[in-house]
Scaffold this motif. Structure first.
Motif, PDB file in Angstrom:
ATOM      1  N   ARG A   1      48.042  48.196  48.344  1.00 27.56           N
ATOM      2  CA  ARG A   1      48.371  47.231  47.270  1.00 27.56           C
ATOM      3  C   ARG A   1      49.196  46.108  47.724  1.00 27.56           C
ATOM      4  O   ARG A   1      48.894  45.014  46.761  1.00 27.56           O
ATOM      5  CB  ARG A   1      48.983  48.176  46.264  1.00 27.56           C
ATOM      6  CG  ARG A   1      49.266  47.468  44.715  1.00 27.56           C
ATOM      7  CD  ARG A   1      47.930  47.266  44.190  1.00 27.56           C
ATOM      8  NE  ARG A   1      47.990  46.409  42.953  1.00 27.56           N
ATOM      9  CZ  ARG A   1      47.262  45.639  42.298  1.00 27.56           C
ATOM     10  NH1 ARG A   1      45.926  45.575  42.918  1.00 27.56           N
ATOM     11  NH2 ARG A   1      47.333  44.861  41.206  1.00 27.56           N
TER      12      ARG A   1
ATOM     13  N   GLU B   1      46.233  44.050  48.592  1.00 25.91           N
ATOM     14  CA  GLU B   1      45.168  44.146  47.537  1.00 25.91           C
ATOM     15  C   GLU B   1      45.714  43.009  46.379  1.00 25.91           C
ATOM     16  O   GLU B   1      44.916  42.355  45.615  1.00 25.91           O
ATOM     17  CB  GLU B   1      44.742  45.427  46.750  1.00 25.91           C
ATOM     18  CG  GLU B   1      43.983  45.282  45.736  1.00 25.91           C
ATOM     19  CD  GLU B   1      43.712  46.958  45.117  1.00 25.91           C
ATOM     20  OE1 GLU B   1      42.536  47.391  45.281  1.00 25.91           O
ATOM     21  OE2 GLU B   1      44.773  47.419  44.714  1.00 25.91           O
ATOM     22  N   ARG B   2      47.127  43.106  45.936  1.00 30.50           N
ATOM     23  CA  ARG B   2      47.312  42.196  44.882  1.00 30.50           C
ATOM     24  C   ARG B   2      47.360  40.940  45.016  1.00 30.50           C
ATOM     25  O   ARG B   2      46.881  40.248  44.097  1.00 30.50           O
ATOM     26  CB  ARG B   2      48.809  42.785  44.460  1.00 30.50           C
ATOM     27  CG  ARG B   2      49.596  42.032  43.425  1.00 30.50           C
ATOM     28  CD  ARG B   2      51.061  42.171  43.150  1.00 30.50           C
ATOM     29  NE  ARG B   2      51.229  43.852  43.237  1.00 30.50           N
ATOM     30  CZ  ARG B   2      51.315  44.514  42.050  1.00 30.50           C
ATOM     31  NH1 ARG B   2      50.763  43.978  40.979  1.00 30.50           N
ATOM     32  NH2 ARG B   2      51.538  45.753  41.903  1.00 30.50           N
TER      33      ARG B   2
ATOM     34  N   GLY C   1      44.570  40.062  42.866  1.00 32.15           N
ATOM     35  CA  GLY C   1      45.300  40.282  41.507  1.00 32.15           C
ATOM     36  C   GLY C   1      45.284  41.059  40.539  1.00 32.15           C
ATOM     37  O   GLY C   1      45.580  42.287  41.042  1.00 32.15           O
ATOM     38  N   PHE C   2      44.839  41.002  39.296  1.00 29.04           N
ATOM     39  CA  PHE C   2      44.898  42.014  38.532  1.00 29.04           C
ATOM     40  C   PHE C   2      44.001  43.168  38.731  1.00 29.04           C
ATOM     41  O   PHE C   2      43.679  44.467  38.507  1.00 29.04           O
ATOM     42  CB  PHE C   2      44.416  41.357  37.064  1.00 29.04           C
ATOM     43  CG  PHE C   2      44.755  42.367  35.915  1.00 29.04           C
ATOM     44  CD1 PHE C   2      46.253  42.643  35.813  1.00 29.04           C
ATOM     45  CD2 PHE C   2      44.046  42.687  35.111  1.00 29.04           C
ATOM     46  CE1 PHE C   2      46.710  43.503  34.694  1.00 29.04           C
ATOM     47  CE2 PHE C   2      44.657  43.706  33.916  1.00 29.04           C
ATOM     48  CZ  PHE C   2      45.785  44.032  33.835  1.00 29.04           C
TER      49      PHE C   2
ATOM     50  N   ARG D   1      41.574  45.621  41.038  1.00 26.66           N
ATOM     51  CA  ARG D   1      41.994  46.963  41.988  1.00 26.66           C
ATOM     52  C   ARG D   1      40.542  47.258  42.658  1.00 26.66           C
ATOM     53  O   ARG D   1      40.243  48.560  42.346  1.00 26.66           O
ATOM     54  CB  ARG D   1      42.832  47.974  41.559  1.00 26.66           C
ATOM     55  CG  ARG D   1      44.080  47.491  40.852  1.00 26.66           C
ATOM     56  CD  ARG D   1      44.553  48.630  40.262  1.00 26.66           C
ATOM     57  NE  ARG D   1      46.042  48.282  39.526  1.00 26.66           N
ATOM     58  CZ  ARG D   1      47.153  48.866  39.793  1.00 26.66           C
ATOM     59  NH1 ARG D   1      47.305  49.637  41.009  1.00 26.66           N
ATOM     60  NH2 ARG D   1      48.292  48.408  39.620  1.00 26.66           N
TER      61      ARG D   1
ATOM     62  N   THR E   1      42.525  50.447  45.926  1.00 27.13           N
ATOM     63  CA  THR E   1      43.178  51.487  45.838  1.00 27.13           C
ATOM     64  C   THR E   1      42.604  52.526  44.917  1.00 27.13           C
ATOM     65  O   THR E   1      42.907  53.708  45.024  1.00 27.13           O
ATOM     66  CB  THR E   1      44.546  50.965  45.184  1.00 27.13           C
ATOM     67  OG1 THR E   1      44.417  50.285  44.222  1.00 27.13           O
ATOM     68  CG2 THR E   1      45.340  50.270  46.187  1.00 27.13           C
TER      69      THR E   1
ATOM     70  N   GLY F   1      48.228  52.438  38.059  1.00 22.48           N
ATOM     71  CA  GLY F   1      47.854  51.598  37.444  1.00 22.48           C
ATOM     72  C   GLY F   1      47.714  52.095  35.922  1.00 22.48           C
ATOM     73  O   GLY F   1      46.910  51.475  34.678  1.00 22.48           O
TER      74      GLY F   1
END
Length: 284
Positions: free
Chosen positions: A46, A49-50, A54-55, A57, A60, A133
């Motif tokens: 993450r 990934e973030r 961003g928002f 996924r 993950t 999440g």
């Protein structure tokens, strides 16, 4: 979310013998390593990934799905699925029987759970929920608008939000009435014409000669004793996840009609053993 449901009649608690404790160790230690090791890997992924996505996924959730499928294997509970998870944009609704639902519903399709805000503070489970999440819902009416906006944001991002319209878990041999509150978010102008809702039925088949409510977790049951009894059980039973045809939100007049249709479909898919049917009939 509603208050906890209680049947007033819990299954008899069988004493855990020496072999049961051995199974707890042989299953529980690898399970803990799997779950928390998977969490560590997910958090590391993450971190990359973030900033990249961003928002969204895209990576993950695959880790979550693999961990949940492997967790069921380690407990010895057989996993079966029927139907096809939808690929359309929208949400998933299911009946709620146990903490095992998390593993069963994540085992085939990546979803993001909607849960009451108290869960965020539970040791262990809260950490797992936040990292994967989960959307937390506060019962405070003053938070309703903000929560609705968060719902819309997640749905428009393509996240499959999964919630339990019963609002609480039951004993696994019945479906409680669906509450329509959370269905309201689907009827905003931005979402109504674009979203689908897929009803899903969870059916737990207990081991032979065991109480049909063996895997149910409800009322004032403590998590730790239920976990230990589940790990100690041999032979184990199975869980079947039935994916029903998705419903198009725009074809319903409002949240109550959509909730009623989902409840009817989920109820129709519940697979009960003769023992479970007999138990249910005596409680009515």
């Amino acid at each position: 979310m509603s208050s906890t449901w209680d049947s007033g009649d819990e299954p008899p608690h069988r004493r855990i013998g020496p072999l049961g404790w051995l199974r707890i160790v042989l299953r529980g230690v690898p399970l803990a390593i799997l779950v928390f090791g998977g969490l560590a890997i997910l958090l590391l992924v993450r971190l990359v990934e973030r900033p990249v996505h961003g928002f969204h996924r895209p990576w993950t959730p695959h880790i979550t799905r693999l961990v949940c499928r492997a967790a069921l294997f380690l407990t010895g509970i057989k996993f079966r699925s029927e139907g096809a998870p939808m690929t359309k944009r929208g949400a998933v609704v299911a009946n709620h029987c146990s903490w095992l639902d998390i593993f069963a519903l994540n085992a085939r399709k990546r979803v993001y759970f909607v849960s009451k805000s108290e869960v965020a503070n539970w040791p262990g489970i809260g950490w797992l929920a936040r990292s994967t999440g989960t959307v937390f819902i506060d019962r405070d009416p003053r938070q309703a608008r903000a929560q609705k906006e968060l719902f819309e944001k997640r749905l428009l991002a393509g996240h499959k939000l999964l919630f339990f319209p019963e609002g609480t878990s039951s004993d696994g041999i019945r479906i409680l009435p669906f509450k329509s509150t959370l269905f309201a978010a689907f009827f905003t102008p931005e979402l109504k014409d674009a979203l689908y809702v897929q009803p899903v039925t969870l059916s737990y088949q207990p081991p032979e000669e065991a109480d049909p409510r063996t895997y149910g977790w409800w009322g004032d049951m403590d998590f730790a004793p239920h976990l230990l009894r589940t790990l100690a059980t041999s032979p184990q039973g199975a869980v079947t996840v039935t994916y029903h045809d998705p419903l198009r939100v725009s074809e319903f007049s409002g949240r109550k009609d959509l909730a009623a249709a989902c409840e009817k479909i989920v109820r129709s898919g519940l697979k009960l053993s003769p023992e479970a049917q007999a138990k249910l009939s005596t409680q009515r």
